[in-house]
Design an enzyme around this catalytic site. Structure first.
Site, PDB file in Angstrom:
ATOM      1  N   ASP A 156       7.288  49.569  79.388  1.00 20.95           N
ATOM      2  CA  ASP A 156       5.765  49.704  78.934  1.00 20.95           C
ATOM      3  C   ASP A 156       4.891  50.669  80.482  1.00 20.95           C
ATOM      4  O   ASP A 156       5.142  49.270  81.419  1.00 20.95           O
ATOM      5  CB  ASP A 156       5.235  49.570  77.333  1.00 20.95           C
ATOM      6  CG  ASP A 156       3.761  49.605  77.727  1.00 20.95           C
ATOM      7  OD1 ASP A 156       3.265  51.153  77.675  1.00 20.95           O
ATOM      8  OD2 ASP A 156       2.878  48.834  77.328  1.00 20.95           O
TER       9      ASP A 156
ATOM     10  N   ASP B  44       0.204  50.149  79.912  1.00 22.62           N
ATOM     11  CA  ASP B  44      -0.699  49.927  80.017  1.00 22.62           C
ATOM     12  C   ASP B  44      -0.352  48.879  79.384  1.00 22.62           C
ATOM     13  O   ASP B  44      -0.166  48.368  77.806  1.00 22.62           O
ATOM     14  CB  ASP B  44      -1.714  50.575  79.199  1.00 22.62           C
ATOM     15  CG  ASP B  44      -2.073  51.956  80.450  1.00 22.62           C
ATOM     16  OD1 ASP B  44      -2.504  51.842  81.202  1.00 22.62           O
ATOM     17  OD2 ASP B  44      -0.918  53.338  79.971  1.00 22.62           O
TER      18      ASP B  44
END
Ligand code: XBP
Length: 241
Positions: A9, A11
């Site tokens: 991922d 952020d």
């Protein structure tokens, strides 16, 4: 099952980007003459909605339903585009360090011949900016696949973005590990069939992570052999496909 790829991922997982996102939203509100301001507490709640445009829509519909009719998708997109430009200027000007251990684990994985990928609900241009400013030169080439907000019909916690990245990687989900920082990201990855490791970020530290392979403060102490062991153990307990 053999560990062949790591899917990160972006952020909160690669870097603590959410404070920059929050500041960019607030600056865009001010520039548009809106008296909205998202403090940390409100933003922590709003992070349960994946994607900036979806987050704006959710906020308008729930916090100010009377003005919702004035906010069609186009107006939200315009406000969000200004937020994106502001976010990218912040990253370009101030930089943002990667979280501990991210680079080291990526380097070890690459040396071992594993593929790397990114799966995020933020936009592709934000990913490119982070790759340019926070990673060593040429790091874009490290990633065999990148799927961003534009690539997914439904944002996390829907599995779409992970399904897209798996298709591009051409590796079965069971042979990958996803690395996430948030409950909605964990749900998305697990729904795509991915064994998932969680490294909570400042905004997600209090969330529940049932179903994670492991929950670690960060990736600093994680060696690939330990990750392979976690992945192998998950495979032994997983139901047959
Ligand atoms: C986290 C998000 C993002 C950002 C804002 O994405 O929910 O929406 O907060 O991004 P991930 P945009 O953890 O999947 O990387 O405003 O660009 O949509």
């Amino acid at each position: 099952m053999t560990l062949k790829a790591l899917i990160f991922d972006v952020d909160g997982t690669l870097a603590e980007t959410e404070e920059a996102h929050r500041a960019a939203f607030n600056d865009a509100f001010a520039a548009a003459g809106l008296d909205w301001r998202w403090d940390r507490e409100r933003y922590a709640e709003l992070l349960h909605v994946g994607g900036g445009r979806e987050r704006l829509r959710h906020f308008i519909d729930n916090a100010m339903p009377a003005s919702a009719p004035q906010w069609d998708d186009e107006r939200i997109a315009t406000l969000h585009a200004d937020k994106t430009a502001r976010y990218q200027r912040m990253i370009a000007e101030d930089g943002l360090p990667l979280r501990p251990g991210v680079l080291r684990l990526m380097e070890e994985a690459r040396q071992a011949g594993l593929a790397l990928a990114l799966a995020t609900t933020t936009s592709r241009s934000n990913v490119d900016m982070l790759l340019t400013k926070s990673f060593p030169d040429g790091a874009r080439a490290w990633f065999a696949a990148i799927a961003a907000g534009e690539d997914a019909t439904h944002k996390k916690p829907a599995p779409d973005v992970y399904e897209v990245v798996l298709e591009r990687l051409e590796v079965p989900a069971r042979d990958c590990v996803a690395v996430e920082d948030a409950r909605i990201g964990l749900e998305a990855a697990v729904a795509a069939g991915l064994p998932t490791l969680v490294t909570p970020s400042t905004y997600t530290a209090g969330e529940e992570f049932d179903g994670a392979l492991a929950v670690l403060d960060n990736l600093a102490g994680l060696r690939l052999d330990r990750l392979r062991a976690l992945h192998g153990a998950a495979g032994r307990t997983a139901p047959a496909p």
